[in-house]
Design a protein around this motif. Structure first.
Motif, PDB file in Angstrom:
ATOM      1  N   GLU A 269       0.821  -1.213   0.000  1.00  0.00           N
ATOM      2  CA  GLU A 269       0.000   0.000   0.000  1.00  0.00           C
ATOM      3  C   GLU A 269       0.856   1.265   0.000  1.00  0.00           C
ATOM      4  N   ALA A 270       2.083   1.157   0.505  1.00  0.00           N
ATOM      5  CA  ALA A 270       2.994   2.301   0.514  1.00  0.00           C
ATOM      6  C   ALA A 270       3.772   2.424  -0.794  1.00  0.00           C
ATOM      7  N   GLY A 271       3.535   1.500  -1.724  1.00  0.00           N
ATOM      8  CA  GLY A 271       4.155   1.619  -3.043  1.00  0.00           C
ATOM      9  C   GLY A 271       5.283   0.651  -3.325  1.00  0.00           C
ATOM     10  N   ILE A 272       5.622  -0.207  -2.368  1.00  0.00           N
ATOM     11  CA  ILE A 272       6.680  -1.191  -2.598  1.00  0.00           C
ATOM     12  C   ILE A 272       6.063  -2.409  -3.284  1.00  0.00           C
ATOM     13  N   LYS A 273       6.595  -2.767  -4.440  1.00  0.00           N
ATOM     14  CA  LYS A 273       6.005  -3.848  -5.230  1.00  0.00           C
ATOM     15  C   LYS A 273       6.964  -5.009  -5.462  1.00  0.00           C
ATOM     16  N   GLU A 274       8.213  -4.864  -5.049  1.00  0.00           N
ATOM     17  CA  GLU A 274       9.190  -5.935  -5.263  1.00  0.00           C
ATOM     18  C   GLU A 274       9.700  -6.419  -3.911  1.00  0.00           C
TER      19      GLU A 274
ATOM     20  N   ALA B 142       5.220   6.067   4.704  1.00  0.00           N
ATOM     21  CA  ALA B 142       5.560   7.113   3.732  1.00  0.00           C
ATOM     22  C   ALA B 142       6.630   8.047   4.282  1.00  0.00           C
ATOM     23  N   ASP B 143       6.511   8.421   5.539  1.00  0.00           N
ATOM     24  CA  ASP B 143       7.523   9.290   6.148  1.00  0.00           C
ATOM     25  C   ASP B 143       8.884   8.605   6.195  1.00  0.00           C
ATOM     26  N   VAL B 144       8.876   7.320   6.491  1.00  0.00           N
ATOM     27  CA  VAL B 144      10.134   6.577   6.548  1.00  0.00           C
ATOM     28  C   VAL B 144      10.787   6.521   5.166  1.00  0.00           C
ATOM     29  N   LEU B 145       9.985   6.229   4.144  1.00  0.00           N
ATOM     30  CA  LEU B 145      10.528   6.139   2.788  1.00  0.00           C
ATOM     31  C   LEU B 145      11.014   7.493   2.279  1.00  0.00           C
ATOM     32  N   ASP B 146      10.395   8.570   2.751  1.00  0.00           N
ATOM     33  CA  ASP B 146      10.792   9.916   2.314  1.00  0.00           C
ATOM     34  C   ASP B 146      12.000  10.457   3.075  1.00  0.00           C
TER      35      ASP B 146
ATOM     36  N   PHE C  60      13.084   6.241  14.005  1.00  0.00           N
ATOM     37  CA  PHE C  60      11.674   6.616  13.911  1.00  0.00           C
ATOM     38  C   PHE C  60      10.884   5.719  14.861  1.00  0.00           C
ATOM     39  N   LYS C  61       9.969   6.314  15.589  1.00  0.00           N
ATOM     40  CA  LYS C  61       9.197   5.578  16.574  1.00  0.00           C
ATOM     41  C   LYS C  61       7.975   4.939  15.924  1.00  0.00           C
ATOM     42  N   VAL C  62       7.740   3.678  16.263  1.00  0.00           N
ATOM     43  CA  VAL C  62       6.535   3.000  15.785  1.00  0.00           C
ATOM     44  C   VAL C  62       5.434   3.186  16.821  1.00  0.00           C
TER      45      VAL C  62
END
Length: 329
Positions: A43-48, A114-118, A211-213
């Motif tokens: 859902e965050a855009g990772i497909k592989e 999304a924040d983590v990937l950015d 980053f805190k979960v």
């Protein structure tokens, strides 16, 4: 960005269930542990995805091919289970120079992906806990950068545990450190760890941000798995249609798989039933029941029941007068 998911472990903490079923495929809130992780990242855009498999890896591969045809999945066999660091190093050729998000296959976390990937830097998921010495620990600076990491310290100087999620931008340096640790046999508690490789990267000048979960569910043992099932059933607002099960009571939240037959029973709250399960004259609460299980005349609570399981209790017919106390054990 590629996702790396190590799922080669034997799941010792979940025995006897993990003797016949990979822990990543245990049903949880209408999905499996692995499906929740994959859906979250997709859902965050990772497909592989690169999955490191070993113990009953064919079951994991078959499950992915059947249920996640929308992703590109690579399977790497870790024949010699020498630790997470060793497992990740096996993905070197597939990852190449791409960035990678490593997430352990028995860990479910809620966080802003999304924040983590950015984030322009590499990053590690952390959570403040009371017993950090049971996990890898991160020492964090005021600017949220990580000063150092250590695996299961005997006397932890930080209460920020690493939850098993690592975004790696400098994958070339990661693999350099992994190869170095393998060549020099750098072991912690007998394993090649990802923690030691990250510490090597930090010493080489790579910046990691913490980053805190929001929530962290370790699906590695029965108690935490049942707790995760309860939380996720409520979060996903999963419930079953009671009209399908005449003569039975369904107390939400409950997830009931396809093909289940329930008669004269009380199910819930906080129950996940795998597909094609049969339950007769029973009470089940706060439990996870696998596929093709058959339960009759039994009361179960706080239980984890595997696939293809037959459990029968004792049927009793009573004729009891007033002012009577009976303990049936």
């Amino acid at each position: 960005m590629k996702a790396i998911i190590p799922v080669a472990g034997a799941g010792r903490r979940l025995r006897p269930h993990s003797y016949t079923q990979p822990k990543a495929l245990i049903p949880l809130a209408n999905k499996t542990v692995l499906s929740i992780i994959i859906d979250q990242l997709a859902e965050a855009g990772i497909k592989e995805f690169v999955l490191i498999i070993g113990y009953m890896g064919d079951k994991i591969a078959d499950y992915i091919k059947k249920n996640h045809s929308d992703i590109t999945a690579h399977f790497i066999i870790q024949e010699d289970r020498r630790g997470i660091g060793h497992a990740v190093n096996l993905t070197k050729e597939i990852i190449g120079d791409d960035e990678a998000l490593i997430t352990l296959g028995d860990t479910i976390c809620e966080y802003n992906i999304a924040d983590v990937l950015d984030n322009p830097h590499s990053a590690i998921g952390v959570k403040k806990i009371d017993n950090p010495g049971n996990f890898g620990v991160a020492y964090i600076n005021n600017d949220k950068s990580i000063d150092s990491v250590i695996e299961k310290p005997q006397i932890p100087m930080s209460n920020m545990a690493m939850v098993g999620i690592y975004k790696i931008k400098e994958t070339n340096i990661l693999f350099e450190c992994l190869e170095k640790n393998i060549a020099e046999n750098v072991l912690t508690y007998g394993e090649l760890t990802i923690t030691d490789a990250i510490e090597c990267m930090i010493k080489k000048g790579v910046r990691f941000d913490a980053f805190k979960v929001d929530n962290w569910y370790d699906a590695g043992n029965k108690e935490t798995l049942l707790h995760a099932n309860m939380i996720l059933l409520k979060k996903f607002n999963i419930t079953a249609d009671p009209s399908k099960y005449q003569g039975s009571v369904i107390i939400p939240p409950v997830s009931i798989g396809e093909g289940c037959v329930i008669t004269s029973s009380v199910i819930g709250p906080n129950v996940t039933l795998g597909e094609n399960t049969i339950i007769e004259r029973s009470v089940v609460s706060n439990s996870i029941i696998g596929e093709y299980a058959n339960l009759s005349d039994i009361v179960l609570m706080n239980s984890l029941i595997g696939n293809d399981t037959l459990i029968k209790g004792k049927k009793r017919i009573l004729n009891i007068g007033d002012h009577t106390t009976i303990d049936l054990g």
